[in-house]
Design a protein around this motif. Structure first.
Motif, PDB file in Angstrom:
ATOM      1  N   UNK A 161       0.833  -1.215   0.000  1.00  0.00           N
ATOM      2  CA  UNK A 161       0.000   0.000   0.000  1.00  0.00           C
ATOM      3  C   UNK A 161       0.867   1.265   0.000  1.00  0.00           C
ATOM      4  N   UNK A 162       1.982   1.223   0.708  1.00  0.00           N
ATOM      5  CA  UNK A 162       2.876   2.393   0.724  1.00  0.00           C
ATOM      6  C   UNK A 162       3.569   2.557  -0.631  1.00  0.00           C
ATOM      7  N   UNK A 163       3.930   1.415  -1.214  1.00  0.00           N
ATOM      8  CA  UNK A 163       4.566   1.452  -2.544  1.00  0.00           C
ATOM      9  C   UNK A 163       3.619   2.111  -3.550  1.00  0.00           C
ATOM     10  N   UNK A 164       2.344   1.694  -3.532  1.00  0.00           N
ATOM     11  CA  UNK A 164       1.382   2.221  -4.499  1.00  0.00           C
ATOM     12  C   UNK A 164       1.138   3.709  -4.256  1.00  0.00           C
ATOM     13  N   UNK A 165       1.153   4.086  -2.998  1.00  0.00           N
ATOM     14  CA  UNK A 165       0.993   5.505  -2.672  1.00  0.00           C
ATOM     15  C   UNK A 165       2.146   6.310  -3.286  1.00  0.00           C
ATOM     16  N   UNK A 166       3.326   5.723  -3.249  1.00  0.00           N
ATOM     17  CA  UNK A 166       4.527   6.411  -3.736  1.00  0.00           C
ATOM     18  C   UNK A 166       4.595   6.418  -5.267  1.00  0.00           C
ATOM     19  N   UNK A 167       4.344   5.240  -5.866  1.00  0.00           N
ATOM     20  CA  UNK A 167       4.565   5.112  -7.319  1.00  0.00           C
ATOM     21  C   UNK A 167       3.288   5.210  -8.143  1.00  0.00           C
ATOM     22  N   UNK A 168       2.134   5.173  -7.473  1.00  0.00           N
ATOM     23  CA  UNK A 168       0.855   5.266  -8.198  1.00  0.00           C
ATOM     24  C   UNK A 168       0.262   3.894  -8.447  1.00  0.00           C
ATOM     25  N   UNK A 169      -1.062   3.918  -8.616  1.00  0.00           N
ATOM     26  CA  UNK A 169      -1.785   2.642  -8.706  1.00  0.00           C
ATOM     27  C   UNK A 169      -1.623   1.943 -10.059  1.00  0.00           C
ATOM     28  N   UNK A 170      -0.992   2.611 -11.024  1.00  0.00           N
ATOM     29  CA  UNK A 170      -0.776   1.959 -12.318  1.00  0.00           C
ATOM     30  C   UNK A 170       0.682   1.555 -12.491  1.00  0.00           C
ATOM     31  N   UNK A 171       1.431   1.629 -11.411  1.00  0.00           N
ATOM     32  CA  UNK A 171       2.844   1.247 -11.491  1.00  0.00           C
ATOM     33  C   UNK A 171       2.941  -0.265 -11.336  1.00  0.00           C
ATOM     34  N   UNK A 172       4.100  -0.755 -11.132  1.00  0.00           N
ATOM     35  CA  UNK A 172       4.380  -2.136 -10.709  1.00  0.00           C
ATOM     36  C   UNK A 172       4.271  -3.194 -11.790  1.00  0.00           C
ATOM     37  N   UNK A 173       3.254  -3.075 -12.687  1.00  0.00           N
ATOM     38  CA  UNK A 173       3.037  -4.192 -13.600  1.00  0.00           C
ATOM     39  C   UNK A 173       3.907  -4.109 -14.857  1.00  0.00           C
ATOM     40  N   UNK A 174       4.767  -3.112 -14.955  1.00  0.00           N
ATOM     41  CA  UNK A 174       5.624  -3.063 -16.138  1.00  0.00           C
ATOM     42  C   UNK A 174       7.067  -2.700 -15.775  1.00  0.00           C
ATOM     43  N   UNK A 175       7.479  -3.126 -14.616  1.00  0.00           N
ATOM     44  CA  UNK A 175       8.868  -2.806 -14.214  1.00  0.00           C
ATOM     45  C   UNK A 175       9.490  -3.972 -13.454  1.00  0.00           C
ATOM     46  N   UNK A 176      10.809  -4.074 -13.580  1.00  0.00           N
ATOM     47  CA  UNK A 176      11.547  -5.046 -12.758  1.00  0.00           C
ATOM     48  C   UNK A 176      12.498  -4.340 -11.800  1.00  0.00           C
ATOM     49  N   UNK A 177      12.650  -3.032 -12.003  1.00  0.00           N
ATOM     50  CA  UNK A 177      13.684  -2.330 -11.227  1.00  0.00           C
ATOM     51  C   UNK A 177      13.102  -1.282 -10.275  1.00  0.00           C
ATOM     52  N   UNK A 178      11.785  -1.080 -10.371  1.00  0.00           N
ATOM     53  CA  UNK A 178      11.116  -0.192  -9.404  1.00  0.00           C
ATOM     54  C   UNK A 178      10.017  -1.000  -8.747  1.00  0.00           C
ATOM     55  N   UNK A 179      10.378  -2.146  -8.207  1.00  0.00           N
ATOM     56  CA  UNK A 179       9.382  -3.070  -7.660  1.00  0.00           C
ATOM     57  C   UNK A 179       9.236  -2.855  -6.158  1.00  0.00           C
ATOM     58  N   UNK A 180       8.184  -3.397  -5.545  1.00  0.00           N
ATOM     59  CA  UNK A 180       8.100  -3.315  -4.085  1.00  0.00           C
ATOM     60  C   UNK A 180       9.359  -3.861  -3.421  1.00  0.00           C
ATOM     61  N   UNK A 181       9.937  -4.931  -4.004  1.00  0.00           N
ATOM     62  CA  UNK A 181      11.121  -5.556  -3.417  1.00  0.00           C
ATOM     63  C   UNK A 181      12.324  -4.622  -3.487  1.00  0.00           C
ATOM     64  N   UNK A 182      12.615  -4.080  -4.680  1.00  0.00           N
ATOM     65  CA  UNK A 182      13.808  -3.226  -4.797  1.00  0.00           C
ATOM     66  C   UNK A 182      13.585  -1.922  -4.026  1.00  0.00           C
ATOM     67  N   UNK A 183      12.334  -1.444  -3.978  1.00  0.00           N
ATOM     68  CA  UNK A 183      12.040  -0.205  -3.245  1.00  0.00           C
ATOM     69  C   UNK A 183      12.227  -0.415  -1.743  1.00  0.00           C
ATOM     70  N   UNK A 184      11.679  -1.514  -1.249  1.00  0.00           N
ATOM     71  CA  UNK A 184      11.751  -1.776   0.193  1.00  0.00           C
ATOM     72  C   UNK A 184      13.209  -1.844   0.656  1.00  0.00           C
ATOM     73  N   UNK A 185      14.060  -2.458  -0.167  1.00  0.00           N
ATOM     74  CA  UNK A 185      15.458  -2.619   0.241  1.00  0.00           C
ATOM     75  C   UNK A 185      16.351  -1.449  -0.185  1.00  0.00           C
ATOM     76  N   UNK A 186      15.708  -0.361  -0.632  1.00  0.00           N
ATOM     77  CA  UNK A 186      16.470   0.843  -0.982  1.00  0.00           C
ATOM     78  C   UNK A 186      17.364   0.626  -2.187  1.00  0.00           C
ATOM     79  N   UNK A 187      16.938  -0.231  -3.125  1.00  0.00           N
ATOM     80  CA  UNK A 187      17.778  -0.505  -4.304  1.00  0.00           C
ATOM     81  C   UNK A 187      16.994  -0.277  -5.601  1.00  0.00           C
ATOM     82  N   UNK A 188      16.233   0.804  -5.626  1.00  0.00           N
ATOM     83  CA  UNK A 188      15.544   1.156  -6.861  1.00  0.00           C
ATOM     84  C   UNK A 188      16.572   1.248  -7.994  1.00  0.00           C
TER      85      UNK A 188
END
Ligand code: SAM
Length: 470
Positions: A161-188
């Motif tokens: 939910x925090x990721x979507x707030x930050x990147x928007x609700x249409x993010x996530x489904x077309x990226x491998x490098x701005x994912x919840x995982x890479x974001x959470x670990x500070x490795x965007x």
């Protein structure tokens, strides 16, 4: 909305019947199935009668149980309690080099959900639900599954939910490098594998955890390799190329499980993965560094096998991986993808596997439905021959079989298995008429109802089809 007394009694009676059946069942696989059925029926009874707020509280409790389990695992609490007998919180605290109060508070939480028994005040013993977390359980310990699924992956998804707030609700489904995982670990900017390779411990733990998933994801049992490949088998022809094959365990299982098939076994992966594998680890297997986005160098193999890889990739990249194989394929070569086919619609009995789709979402991947596999075939220019699936044995795991669109061999074996009537020679070398199209049937992409569902109740009322033939 609330069930009537008759409905509750009916559910309880159903449960009693299943329990009686289980008591008289001695065949292990049947016992396993009946136990799963009993658990599901017990859950259904609880869901029917439980106060909705209490059900919500259970989810909250689960969240805190997970954190207690992970901390207990890290501290070594599961190993500090002996396999048999009891131990005091003080002794556990000494063995774990941790404050006694911390140990007591964590163990209280676990005891409330039946992980450990508090046999006397401040004195604990293992029970069947705590032991599975411990290294006492040997190679079947769930500890490493926890490490991968919850310690490494879950925190990122927990913050979706925090990721979507930050990147928007249409993010996530077309990226491998701005994912919840890479974001959470500070490795965007880094993809999943780059994040994993950022620390030796991290990748080690991941590989160890993944190895435990191996036993849950068989190779030979899920596709009739010997029957289907027998006629095309030839010592001079590559038998199987395992693309993104990791440590090559699938090939070892293939060699052992299919002794009648000849031909080379080739393991392809990134150089850094292959470097660590010695010849003794993989006798009789050729290692070959290969980037699966580049054209496949091994021509006319019987099988191009891809296990647990496609779910790392979204459709356009998954199609790139498949298109890179096409130029190398012979007329009867097969691409076999061993992954998951999410049942549509899902029901409570699928919960044990569907979470994997959310885990994949956290790194930019996805699990697929049969319609998604069909779509991927169209996108890649391949023919989806069949999705091999046996839900009772392997849940939603499946093998997706693709061939070239104009393939001159198709396995009518699946149909023969259903009919039980065809001659075996005919089965493995069927000759198709020009418009036969093999076992390729039209799949209605607008109608996901592959299961007979009582939509009113949202419960499955008939068994899901086995090995859906397309
Ligand atoms: C989840 S693992 C699956 C490994 C193996 N197939 C199994 O089932 O155990 C995904 C594999 O894909 C490999 N991989 C990732 N990118 C790759 C690339 N571009 N070319 C080849 N292999 C790649 C990884 O190194 C890893 O071994």
């Amino acid at each position: 909305m609330d069930p009537s007394a008759e409905e509750i009694i009916a559910l309880a009676e159903q449960l009693t019947q299943t329990a009686k059946g289980l008591a008289s069942e001695t065949h292990p696989p049947a016992r396993k199935q009946q136990t799963a059925c009993l658990v599901l029926q017990a859950k259904q009874l609880i869901w029917s009668v439980q106060d909705p707020h209490d059900a919500l509280m259970d989810h909250i409790v689960n969240g805190y149980t997970i954190s207690a389990c992970l901390a207990a695992s890290k501290l070594g609490i599961f190993e500090a309690v002996p396999l048999t007998g009891t131990t005091s919180a003080k002794q556990v605290a000494q063995r774990c080099n941790a404050a006694e109060e911390l140990i007591v508070r964590l163990m209280r939480q676990l005891t409330c959900v039946n992980i450990f028994n508090e046999v006397r005040l401040g004195e604990w013993a293992h029970n069947r639900l705590s032991l599975v977390h411990s290294e006492h359980a040997g190679p079947t310990s769930g500890k490493w599954l926890y490490t991968v699924s919850l310690d490494e992956m879950m925190p990122a998804m927990y913050r979706l939910n925090h990721y979507l707030e930050h990147f928007g609700n249409h993010s996530l489904l077309d990226t491998y490098i701005e994912t919840p995982h890479s974001w959470f670990y500070g490795m965007i900017g880094k993809n999943f594998w780059e994040v994993m390779n950022s620390s030796h411990d991290r990748i080690e733990n991941f590989i160890r955890g993944l190895a435990l998933f191996d036993s849950l994801h068989p190779v030979v049992a899920m596709f009739p390799f010997e029957k289907i490949l027998r006629n095309g088998s030839n010592p001079k022809r590559p038998l199987m190329v395992d693309i993104g094959g990791g440590r090559g365990l699938a090939l070892l299982e293939m060699r052992k499980g299919c002794p009648s098939l000849s031909g080379d076994l080739i393991l392809q992966d990134r150089p850094c993965v292959l470097e660590d594998i010695s010849y003794d680890d993989l006798p009789g297997v050729t290692k070959m560094a290969h980037d699966f986005f580049q054209e496949q160098p091994v021509h006319n193999a019987q099988v191009y096998y891809i296990r647990r890889v496609m779910h790392d990739w979204q459709d356009n990249d998954a199609a790139r991986i498949l298109k890179a194989i096409i130029p190398a394929m012979g007329p009867d070569s097969r691409i076999l993808i061993s992954d998951m086919a999410i049942p549509e619609p899902v029901t409570s009995r699928d919960a044990g596997a569907i979470w994997l789709d959310l885990m994949m979402m956290s790194i930019g991947g996805k699990e697929r439905t049969i319609r998604d596999w069909q779509y991927l075939a169209v996108l890649s220019g391949l023919k989806l021959v069949k999705v091999w699936q046996e839900p009772e044995k392997f849940g939603p795991l499946c093998v997706v079989e693709y061939m070239l669109p104009d393939a001159d061999h198709t396995p009518s074996l699946g149909r023969a298995m259903v009919d039980g009537a065809a001659d075996e020679n005919e089965i493995t070398t069927p000759k198709l008429g020009p418009n036969d199209g093999g076992s390729f049937i039209e799949y209605d992409l607008d109608s996901p109802e592959s299961r007979d569902v009582d939509w009113e109740e949202r419960t499955v009322v008939a068994d899901r089809e086995q090995s859906m033939e397309l």
